[in-house]
Design an enzyme around this catalytic site. Structure first.
Site, PDB file in Angstrom:
ATOM      1  N   ASP A 108       0.818  -1.225   0.000  1.00 37.78           N
ATOM      2  CA  ASP A 108       0.000   0.000   0.000  1.00 37.78           C
ATOM      3  C   ASP A 108       0.848   1.270   0.000  1.00 37.78           C
ATOM      4  OD1 ASP A 108       0.991  -0.231   2.570  1.00 37.78           O
ATOM      5  OD2 ASP A 108      -0.768   0.676   3.483  1.00 37.78           O
ATOM      6  N   ASP A 142       3.110  -0.894   4.570  1.00 34.61           N
ATOM      7  CA  ASP A 142       2.936  -1.822   5.693  1.00 34.61           C
ATOM      8  C   ASP A 142       1.898  -2.908   5.411  1.00 34.61           C
ATOM      9  OD1 ASP A 142       0.772  -0.144   5.872  1.00 34.61           O
ATOM     10  OD2 ASP A 142       1.110   0.485   7.948  1.00 34.61           O
TER      11      ASP A 142
HETATM   12  C1  G16 Z   1      -4.659   0.987  10.097  1.00 35.21           C
HETATM   13  C2  G16 Z   1      -4.367   0.222  11.348  1.00 35.21           C
HETATM   14  C3  G16 Z   1      -4.835  -1.183  11.225  1.00 35.21           C
HETATM   15  C4  G16 Z   1      -6.295  -1.238  10.850  1.00 35.21           C
HETATM   16  C5  G16 Z   1      -6.539  -0.417   9.607  1.00 35.21           C
HETATM   17  C6  G16 Z   1      -8.012  -0.269   9.286  1.00 35.21           C
HETATM   18  O1  G16 Z   1      -3.905   0.492   9.050  1.00 35.21           O
HETATM   19  O2  G16 Z   1      -2.998   0.217  11.649  1.00 35.21           O
HETATM   20  O3  G16 Z   1      -4.618  -1.814  12.433  1.00 35.21           O
HETATM   21  O4  G16 Z   1      -6.713  -2.545  10.656  1.00 35.21           O
HETATM   22  O5  G16 Z   1      -6.034   0.878   9.782  1.00 35.21           O
HETATM   23  O6  G16 Z   1      -8.624   0.392  10.337  1.00 35.21           O
HETATM   24  P1  G16 Z   1     -10.139   0.823  10.258  1.00 35.21           P
HETATM   25  O7  G16 Z   1     -10.913  -0.444  10.066  1.00 35.21           O
HETATM   26  O8  G16 Z   1     -10.409   1.502  11.564  1.00 35.21           O
HETATM   27  O9  G16 Z   1     -10.300   1.727   9.055  1.00 35.21           O
HETATM   28  P2  G16 Z   1      -3.168   1.461   8.036  1.00 35.21           P
HETATM   29  O10 G16 Z   1      -2.511   0.546   7.053  1.00 35.21           O
HETATM   30  O11 G16 Z   1      -4.263   2.297   7.438  1.00 35.21           O
HETATM   31  O12 G16 Z   1      -2.227   2.260   8.864  1.00 35.21           O
END
Ligand code: G16
Length: 543
Positions: free
Chosen positions: A277, A281
């Site tokens: 992405d 990560d």
């Molecule tokens: C972040 C968090 C993850 C989570 C994701 C989606 O990821 O670090 O732990 O699963 O957001 O979160 P939500 O369902 O609240 O939108 P990233 O990759 O966006 O930093």
């Protein structure tokens, strides 16, 4: 070096969400918006005086400008040293590694992850603590409190120096080291995996397509997969980071990574496909004509991690976010290791990893990682997969089929309803919450409800309690339905509906995914009146 103190007033809405503060780029560019938040990061963590920070971002629009502001503010606040990726580029996992390796006081990571970038896209700022992980809630709460009280911020009057050239410069008493963003990360990966076995795999004709989605992983994947491991040139596609991710949505799932899906479904498909992405990560894994769901990927990686040198005999436990499918629980049970269930948000894995209670962690939202750093790590997941395939010899699709034959299959899908009015989303959740106590024992869509609750997590290490983390409804046949509102969106609310149906080892594992989930989808509609509340009869994104 002249520094100045600028008077300011609190700005509403600077509360960090699931992963830092994420807003529209235009909001971050309003003079004072970023400055207020950065000052509160320093003030909420005991001040910057004498400290060392890692600073970098995913290269999206406003990245370099924001880093310039952070350098000037860190210097004015008395920071001793900043470690910055050349041109302001650092993937989130690489930043986590640097924070740990150089024993710094933390890091400021600029990214809105998988959200689109550009002038009209999203931007984000996240503080990571000295363990390399996203700040836990007690820190983000302290930062937020400061945003409601702030009266001034400190900043250097001069522009920041050149971050395009590797080397060092100073600003007042602060030394700024501009480093190669890939070097330290590559060294770490070499320590973890059997590079020799992966090299031999490629020498024997194994083909990979890695879609960097015009985002930060491009330089990392090119250097490691093509240059170090010998994958043919061109194995990494969309490898040059661009400020608006080539106009795309850098979210590695079958909807947004459609270019990779087309390649992996073609007649001459490579053996293995992957994507990452915006900030590197997350990961998406594919075999020929087959999408490996993140939940299945976590289960399989746990089952075969012993084939990688760093994990042989060293997996102490595993952790998954609550909405992630229960496939990994079955593997943990067989391996006789504990499996922890945490709220959504990588920050909740931090304590378990620090305590050595969990070694591998994963989430349905395309995040997988381990104790090597304190963030999820897209390229790490790809390398662990390659290491496993190189040592095991089976094709990934065969490996997965054999796994289901042994453990059963947890059919799994997520339905997202995006940008719905916040009040409508909250009304849906509260109405459902009120019904929960009466649900066990009732039948819906031909399935009997065994349990229903609003998930609360008591951290086993620091005993902190985090409540209202998503509604779970479990059925007697092992199926499960979870609903929660996203904490990473920047417009309205996003309702996430997580659907899971278990078919045991002797059942049919080849059904159409959405058809297999039919009863659980019907139960979700019946229990939560999704159409009535959202005005939509189908989800906007189905993954
Ligand atoms: C972040 C968090 C993850 C989570 C994701 C989606 O990821 O670090 O732990 O699963 O957001 O979160 P939500 O369902 O609240 O939108 P990233 O990759 O966006 O930093």
């Amino acid at each position: 070096m002249p520094f100045k103190t600028v008077q300011t007033t609190p700005i509403d809405g600077q509360k960090p969400g699931t992963s830092g503060l994420r807003k529209k780029t235009a909001q971050f560019r309003v003079p004072g918006y970023l400055e207020n938040f950065v000052q509160c990061i320093f003030d909420g963590t005991g001040g910057a005086a004498g400290k060392t920070y890692v600073v970098g971002g995913d290269g999206r629009f406003f990245n370099a400008e924001a880093i310039g502001i952070i350098i000037r503010m860190a210097a004015a606040n008395g920071a001793a040293r900043l470690i910055i990726g050349q041109n302001g580029i650092l993937s989130t996992p690489a930043a986590s590694n640097l924070i740990r390796k150089y024993k710094t006081d933390g890091g400021i990571i600029l990214s809105a992850s998988h959200n689109p970038g550009g002038e009209n896209g999203d931007f984000g700022v996240k503080f990571n603590a000295s363990n390399g992980g996203p700040a836990p809630e007690k820190i983000t709460d302290a930062i937020y409190l400061k945003t409601t009280e702030i009266t001034d911020y400190k900043i250097a009057e001069e522009d920041a120096g050149d971050i395009g050239t590797i080397g060092s410069f100073t600003m007042g008493d602060c030394r700024i080291d501009v480093i190669d963003p890939v070097d330290d990360y590559e060294t770490l990966m070499q320590d973890l995996f059997d590079f020799e076995a992966i090299r031999t795999l490629f020498q024997n004709g194994f083909r990979i397509c890695f879609d960097a989605m015009h985002a930060v992983t491009g330089p990392y994947a090119t250097r490691i997969l093509e240059d170090a491991l010998g994958a043919p040139k061109g194995s990494v596609i969309n490898a040059v980071p661009s400020p608006d991710f080539g106009g795309g949505h850098p979210d590695p799932n079958p909807v947004w990574a459609s270019e990779l899906v087309a390649i992996m479904s073609g007649t001459d498909a490579p053996d293995f496909g992957a994507a990452s992405d915006g900030d590197g990560d997350r990961n998406m894994i594919m075999g020929k004509n087959a999408f490996v769901s993140p939940s299945d990927s976590l289960a399989l990686l746990t089952a075969y991690a012993h084939l990688a040198p760093a994990y042989a005999g060293k997996v102490a436990g595993v952790a998954r976010s609550m909405p992630t499918s229960q496939a990994v629980d079955l593997v943990a049970e067989r391996l006789r290791i504990p499996c922890f269930e945490t709220p959504t948000g990588w920050k909740f894995f931090g304590n378990l990893l620090d305590a050595g209670m969990a070694t591998l962690c994963g989430e349905e939202s395309a995040g997988t990682g381990s104790s090597h750093i304190r963030e999820k790590d897209g390229l790490w997941a790809v390398l662990l997969w390659l290491n496993i395939l190189a040592r095991d010899g089976r094709d990934i699709v065969q490996l997965r089929a054999d796994h289901w034959r042994s453990f059963g299959r947890n059919y799994y899908s997520r339905h997202d309803y995006e940008e719905i009015p916040t009040e409508a989303a909250e009304a849906l959740v509260s109405a459902l919450r009120e019904k929960l106590a009466a649900l066990p024992g009732q039948s819906v869509a031909g399935m009997e409800i065994s349990a229903a609750d609003d998930f609360a997590y008591l951290d086993p290490i620091d005993q902190s309690l985090t409540e209202r983390q998503g509604i779970r409804v479990s059925f007697t046949d092992g199926s499960r339905l979870v609903m929660r509102l996203s904490g990473t969106g920047t417009q309205g609310a996003t309702l996430r509906v997580y659907l899971e149906r278990f078919v045991d080892h002797s059942g049919d594992h080849t059904q159409d995914l959405q058809a297999a989930l039919g009863p659980v989808i019907a139960a979700a509609e019946s229990l939560a009146d999704i159409t009535k509340h959202t005005g939509r009869s189908v989800a906007d994104v189905i993954t």
